[in-house]
Each structure stands twice: as structure tokens, then as C-alpha cells.
Design a protein around this motif. Structure first.
Motif, PDB file in Angstrom:
ATOM      1  N   ASP A   1       0.837  -1.198   0.000  1.00  0.00           N
ATOM      2  CA  ASP A   1       0.000   0.000   0.000  1.00  0.00           C
ATOM      3  C   ASP A   1       0.872   1.248   0.000  1.00  0.00           C
ATOM      4  O   ASP A   1       1.849   1.345   0.756  1.00  0.00           O
ATOM      5  CB  ASP A   1      -0.892   0.026   1.245  1.00  0.00           C
ATOM      6  CG  ASP A   1      -2.005  -1.005   1.206  1.00  0.00           C
ATOM      7  OD1 ASP A   1      -2.242  -1.580   0.120  1.00  0.00           O
ATOM      8  OD2 ASP A   1      -2.637  -1.243   2.254  1.00  0.00           O
TER       9      ASP A   1
ATOM     10  N   ARG B   1      -4.120  -2.984  -8.610  1.00  0.00           N
ATOM     11  CA  ARG B   1      -4.762  -3.009  -7.295  1.00  0.00           C
ATOM     12  C   ARG B   1      -5.568  -4.292  -7.126  1.00  0.00           C
ATOM     13  O   ARG B   1      -5.535  -4.939  -6.061  1.00  0.00           O
ATOM     14  CB  ARG B   1      -5.658  -1.776  -7.108  1.00  0.00           C
ATOM     15  CG  ARG B   1      -4.882  -0.484  -6.901  1.00  0.00           C
ATOM     16  CD  ARG B   1      -5.811   0.694  -6.623  1.00  0.00           C
ATOM     17  NE  ARG B   1      -5.051   1.926  -6.392  1.00  0.00           N
ATOM     18  CZ  ARG B   1      -5.568   3.027  -5.845  1.00  0.00           C
ATOM     19  NH1 ARG B   1      -6.851   3.060  -5.482  1.00  0.00           N
ATOM     20  NH2 ARG B   1      -4.816   4.107  -5.663  1.00  0.00           N
ATOM     21  N   GLU B   2      -6.281  -4.674  -8.182  1.00  0.00           N
ATOM     22  CA  GLU B   2      -7.082  -5.897  -8.099  1.00  0.00           C
ATOM     23  C   GLU B   2      -6.194  -7.134  -8.008  1.00  0.00           C
ATOM     24  O   GLU B   2      -6.463  -8.057  -7.231  1.00  0.00           O
ATOM     25  CB  GLU B   2      -7.993  -5.993  -9.322  1.00  0.00           C
ATOM     26  CG  GLU B   2      -9.117  -4.966  -9.351  1.00  0.00           C
ATOM     27  CD  GLU B   2      -9.970  -5.072 -10.606  1.00  0.00           C
ATOM     28  OE1 GLU B   2      -9.630  -5.928 -11.472  1.00  0.00           O
ATOM     29  OE2 GLU B   2     -10.946  -4.316 -10.726  1.00  0.00           O
ATOM     30  N   ARG B   3      -5.125  -7.153  -8.773  1.00  0.00           N
ATOM     31  CA  ARG B   3      -4.285  -8.350  -8.841  1.00  0.00           C
ATOM     32  C   ARG B   3      -3.420  -8.533  -7.596  1.00  0.00           C
ATOM     33  O   ARG B   3      -3.201  -9.654  -7.140  1.00  0.00           O
ATOM     34  CB  ARG B   3      -3.407  -8.283 -10.098  1.00  0.00           C
ATOM     35  CG  ARG B   3      -2.640  -9.580 -10.379  1.00  0.00           C
ATOM     36  CD  ARG B   3      -1.815  -9.447 -11.632  1.00  0.00           C
ATOM     37  NE  ARG B   3      -1.071 -10.653 -11.910  1.00  0.00           N
ATOM     38  CZ  ARG B   3      -1.422 -11.574 -12.810  1.00  0.00           C
ATOM     39  NH1 ARG B   3      -2.513 -11.409 -13.510  1.00  0.00           N
ATOM     40  NH2 ARG B   3      -0.675 -12.652 -13.005  1.00  0.00           N
ATOM     41  N   THR B   4      -2.911  -7.413  -7.062  1.00  0.00           N
ATOM     42  CA  THR B   4      -1.966  -7.513  -5.946  1.00  0.00           C
ATOM     43  C   THR B   4      -2.597  -7.260  -4.590  1.00  0.00           C
ATOM     44  O   THR B   4      -2.017  -7.608  -3.561  1.00  0.00           O
ATOM     45  CB  THR B   4      -0.804  -6.524  -6.129  1.00  0.00           C
ATOM     46  OG1 THR B   4      -1.309  -5.171  -6.014  1.00  0.00           O
ATOM     47  CG2 THR B   4      -0.140  -6.710  -7.486  1.00  0.00           C
ATOM     48  N   GLY B   5      -3.759  -6.607  -4.569  1.00  0.00           N
ATOM     49  CA  GLY B   5      -4.386  -6.245  -3.307  1.00  0.00           C
ATOM     50  C   GLY B   5      -3.749  -5.039  -2.642  1.00  0.00           C
ATOM     51  O   GLY B   5      -4.135  -4.662  -1.529  1.00  0.00           O
ATOM     52  N   ALA B   6      -2.785  -4.409  -3.320  1.00  0.00           N
ATOM     53  CA  ALA B   6      -2.093  -3.239  -2.766  1.00  0.00           C
ATOM     54  C   ALA B   6      -2.659  -1.962  -3.376  1.00  0.00           C
ATOM     55  O   ALA B   6      -2.867  -1.881  -4.593  1.00  0.00           O
ATOM     56  CB  ALA B   6      -0.587  -3.321  -3.044  1.00  0.00           C
TER      57      ALA B   6
END
Length: 251
Positions: A33, A125-130
Motif C-alpha cells: 500500500d 490493485r485488483e491483482r496484488t491487493g495493494a
């Protein structure tokens, strides 16, 4: 503390390459993040198929040009054109680039660099969750200064300005016009580790999570100064010629 590093393992990008998957794989689960990814516009242009034959370069420059600011012959017999392109940016050759491209071809800038940055940011953002931000960078010259530096031509999920107006400096004096273009500063910092010939077109900047936010933040298009506030809309020779012609027509 600010940390900047380039990602290894990004191979040759061709039309249709999935940049989200390519960048995520190269990052290998290290994104966090608040990270800001700086992506060289060339790989965005390649993935989007913005490739033309080199023989069409001058025609492409003309097609991408909205307004000619200045033109000068070079010692090699060519003409350098400084123009405003359809994205609003003033640059040499409308951003049409012949470096780091397949033999016999040149690259146009992305059709909409802000939209490209937004698609990358959303996908990563969707792929890494960050919760990351993305800046698409390109190399530009600067008025009154030799050399070039990288600047932001697209941005998503990141503030492009740090507005300090209304605050005070270290001596307690009010700041009236201070508004650093942090997107350009970050793009330049990233270029120090990416390099121009190292085949490392993506860098990660960590330590400015305060700049990362919603994907709806204004993009890099907001950096372009409106023509009505442009104090240098023409080159010196062009301005002189325009004034001379106006003087003759009014006499």
C-alpha cells in the motif's frame, strides 16, 4: 525514507501484451500500500499498438501537432519542431519517438496516458491487493535548460501536485504560489534507476504513501498549463516574425 528501485524481468513488450500481468509478475508480490509505480510510456505505447513505420515519422509529427511553437534547422539537415501535441504537451516532435523501438519503426505516445495509467492502477490493485498509484512517464526537454528529464504524462491514484499554498515556510512566511509538481519529481527520480538503455522500464517509488489515493484524482493532463496562461507560447524567432508582420499590416 524514500526508496526507488527498478523491476527486473520485464521482457520485450509487443502489441497486446498484458502489462498488468507483466508488471505484477516482475514485482513478485513485493508491492505494498502506498507504492507508486512509474511506467515508461514506451511500453504502454507498444502494448497499445501505437507503432508506425519510421518513414511516416514526419507525417506522424504533423498529424499529432495542434500548434507549432518553434522550428529550427539542425546541422544534420533536418528540422527540429517544438510543438503542442493533441494531449496539450509542448515537446520536440510531438512525442513521436524513434529510440528503443523495433528497427524501422517509431512510437506515438499513448492515445490517452491518464486512461492508460488508470487501467494499470486498477488492474494492479485488483491483482496484488495493494493500493498503489501509477505514473506514466516520458522524456521531455526544458525551456532555458540543456538536457532532458522524465516527466509525468499520465497518472492515476496519485496526487500530481502537493499544494503548499496557505502554509508557512520554516521562517513563518506564508507560501503563496508554492505547488510542487510531485508527479514530475517522482518520474525523474524513477528514471535514475530505470536508465535509458537498461531495459528496465518500470520503477517502484516507496515512501510517499501520502500522495496515493482514489483512482478519480486528477491525472497528468491537469499539469498542462492552459494556453491563456502560457507566457511563452512561441519561440523567440517566431514571436519576432509575428510581431513584425502585425506591425507591417497595421501601418
Amino acid at each position: 525514507m524514500l526508496s526507488v528501485w527498478a523491476l527486473d524481468g520485464i521482457g520485450e513488450v509487443t502489441p497486446g501484451t498484458d502489462l498488468v500481468a507483466t508488471i505484477a509478475d516482475a514485482a513478485g508480490g513485493t508491492l505494498a500500500d502506498g507504492d507508486i509505480l512509474v511506467v515508461t510510456s514506451k511500453i504502454v505505447s507498444k502494448a497499445e499498438g501505437r507503432i508506425i513505420e519510421a518513414a511516416d515519422r514526419e507525417d506522424a509529427i504533423t498529424a499529432e501537432t495542434v500548434r507549432v511553437v518553434a522550428s529550427r534547422p539542425t546541422s544534420t539537415g533536418h528540422v527540429t519542431r517544438i510543438v503542442q501535441n493533441r494531449l496539450g504537451m509542448v515537446s520536440a516532435a510531438a512525442g513521436v519517438d524513434a529510440s528503443n523501438t523495433p528497427e524501422g519503426t517509431v512510437l506515438l505516445l499513448p492515445e490517452d496516458p491518464d486512461a492508460s495509467a488508470r487501467a494499470l492502477a486498477e488492474g494492479l490493485r485488483e491483482r496484488t491487493g495493494a493500493a498503489i498509484g501509477v505514473i506514466v512517464s516520458d522524456t521531455l526537454g526544458r525551456a532555458w535548460r540543456e538536457g532532458q528529464t522524465d516527466a509525468a504524462i499520465g497518472a492515476a491514484g496519485v496526487l500530481v501536485f502537493e499544494d503548499l499554498r496557505g502554509r508557512t515556510d520554516a521562517e513563518g512566511r506564508p507560501l503563496v504560489v508554492t505547488m510542487p509538481c510531485v508527479a514530475d519529481e517522482i518520474a525523474s527520480a524513477a528514471d535514475l534507476v530505470k536508465g535509458k538503455a537498461a531495459r528496465r522500464p518500470v520503477a517502484v517509488v516507496r515512501g510517499r504513501a501520502d500522495l496515493v489515493g482514489s483512482l478519480d484524482l486528477p491525472g497528468a493532463r491537469s499539469i498542462v498549463r492552459p494556453l491563456e496562461r502560457d507566457m511563452f507560447r512561441l519561440g523567440a524567432d517566431e514571436a519576432y516574425a509575428e510581431g513584425f508582420a502585425a506591425g507591417r499590416s497595421s501601418s
